[in-house]
Scaffold this active site. Structure first.
Site: not given
Ligand SMILES: NC(=O)c1ccc[n+]([C@@H]2O[C@H](COP(=O)([O-])OP(=O)(O)OC[C@H]3O[C@@H](n4cnc5c(N)ncnc54)[C@H](OP(=O)(O)O)[C@@H]3O)[C@@H](O)[C@H]2O)c1
Ligand SMILES: C[C@@H]1O[C@H](OP(=O)(O)OP(=O)(O)OC[C@H]2O[C@@H](n3cnc4c(=O)[nH]c(N)nc43)[C@H](O)[C@@H]2O)[C@@H](O)[C@H](O)[C@@H]1O
Length: 321
Positions: A108-109, A137, A141
């Site tokens: 992740s970033s 986290y 990573k």
């Molecule tokens: N979302 C973002 O903004 C973002 C940004 C950068 C990187 N990423 C990375 O992208 C990847 C996926 O993120 P996502 O947003 O798709 O997350 P997500 O929607 O929460 O999906 C996470 C998945 O991980 C599985 N999981 C969690 N704990 C587990 C365990 N103990 N055993 C087996 N499976 C498990 C869950 O499976 P089940 O559904 O079967 O429970 C779920 O399908 C992660 O590595 C995350 O760090 C995400």
């Molecule tokens: C990609 C993800 O970036 C994440 O950082 P990060 O972008 O700050 O995570 P976010 O929760 O997306 O928050 C981004 C910015 O949006 C603001 N924000 C404003 N309103 C809201 C709201 O209603 N909900 C949420 N969630 N934020 C909100 C929050 O305070 C923060 O400055 C990391 O914590 C994770 O680990 C992951 O790396």
């Protein structure tokens, strides 16, 4: 990757995992291996070893993790560190032990220093202190990408690591306490319009800047790396463009048609001031994002809203989840 290759998508029900599955199926890959977390808890070392011994995948896409927004990360600090270390250690080790030909690890970033020069280059890793709210986290990573690097150095494993920016898209998490900003604001503005509320709460000051990539673009980038990238260094994946949280809120307010007021809860953390990725490495590999932010938000809102109206999709997909 041959179309007949056995490809394990870890986390296939998640936002990223399901996008990877869609892209693999669209591309013609038909020998896909998946397990839900109820079927296989990737924190369980013996269970993961038994799974790899049974299924023997040729390739692994590791999109399983404990994931959440800024407040979730700062609340469940031990769980974000422990669960992610256990998941990635087990999958990466068993991938080596069972001769997996190539593994893609998703970081992740947030792994980069809180105040890294912008845009952030991959070589800025570990050059300064991390953002406090998601340090557990981020450390997990960083350990994951370093473990891939170490297996390559010691055993010659072709394990690669991608560092995506903030993602959004189908299958996102809309829980208002654990989600990221984009889905949270989409739900808040939608429900405020539906309920004719006078104002919507935004966390923090609205001044931080964030970059957002549609998850379908990420899936294409991941498959591009699986075909074209075989190096140790992590690769940033993003759009190379960012905006303030305030401007994101204005955009989502416009898309949802909400006309009320906005107020800022500055008791909530801002987190990293900015984390714009330098995406020149990915561009040099021949990949560029294709879904613009307004277009992406409109398509996600329309499909999620339609699903909610017709009561389709898991609660996770629903805005009222
Ligand atoms: N979302 C973002 O903004 C973002 C940004 C950068 C990187 N990423 C990375 O992208 C990847 C996926 O993120 P996502 O947003 O798709 O997350 P997500 O929607 O929460 O999906 C996470 C998945 O991980 C599985 N999981 C969690 N704990 C587990 C365990 N103990 N055993 C087996 N499976 C498990 C869950 O499976 P089940 O559904 O079967 O429970 C779920 O399908 C992660 O590595 C995350 O760090 C995400
Ligand atoms: C990609 C993800 O970036 C994440 O950082 P990060 O972008 O700050 O995570 P976010 O929760 O997306 O928050 C981004 C910015 O949006 C603001 N924000 C404003 N309103 C809201 C709201 O209603 N909900 C949420 N969630 N934020 C909100 C929050 O305070 C923060 O400055 C990391 O914590 C994770 O680990 C992951 O790396």
């Amino acid at each position: 990757m041959e179309l007949s290759a056995r490809i394990y998508v870890a986390g296939h029900r998640g936002m990223v995992g399901s996008a990877l599955l869609r892209r693999l199926q669209q591309t013609g890959y038909h020998n896909l291996v998946v397990r839900t977390s109820q079927e296989l808890d990737l924190r369980n070392q013996a269970a993961v070893e038994a799974f790899f011994s049974l299924e023997r995948p040729d390739y692994v896409l590791l999109a399983a993790a404990k994931v959440g927004g800024i407040v979730a990360n700062n609340t469940y600090r031990a769980d974000f560190l422990y669960d992610n270390l256990m998941i990635q250690n087990n999958v990466i080790k068993q991938s080596h032990a069972h001769g997996v030909r190539k593994l893609l690890f998703l970081g992740s970033s947030c792994i980069y220093p809180k105040l890294a020069p912008q845009p952030i280059k991959e070589e800025y890793l570990l050059a300064g202190p991390l953002e406090f709210t998601n340090e557990p986290y981020a450390l997990a990573k960083i350990a994951g990408l370093k473990l891939c690097e170490a297996y390559r150095a010691q055993y010659g494993c072709n394990f690669i690591a991608a560092m995506p920016t903030n993602l959004y898209g189908p299958g996102d998490n809309y829980d208002l306490q654990t989600s990221h900003v984009l889905p949270a604001l989409m739900r808040k503005f939608h429900e405020a319009r539906e309920r004719n509320l006078k104002a919507v709460e935004i966390w923090g000051t609205g001044t931080p800047r964030r970059e957002f990539l549609h998850v379908d673009d990420l899936a294409k980038a991941c498959l591009h790396l699986m075909v074209h990238y075989n190096e140790a260094e992590p690769v940033n994946i993003g759009t190379g463009e960012d905006l303030t949280i305030k401007d994101l809120a204005m955009l989502i307010k416009e898309v949802t048609g909400y006309t009320g007021a906005i107020y800022y809860d500055i008791s909530k953390p801002d987190g990293t001031p900015r984390k714009l990725l330098d995406v020149s490495k990915m561009q040099a590999l021949g990949w560029h994002y294709s879904i613009g932010l307004r277009e992406g938000i409109e398509s996600v809102y329309t499909s999620t809203y339609t699903q909610m109206l017709t009561r389709k999709g898991s609660t996770k997909d629903s805005i009222t989840a």
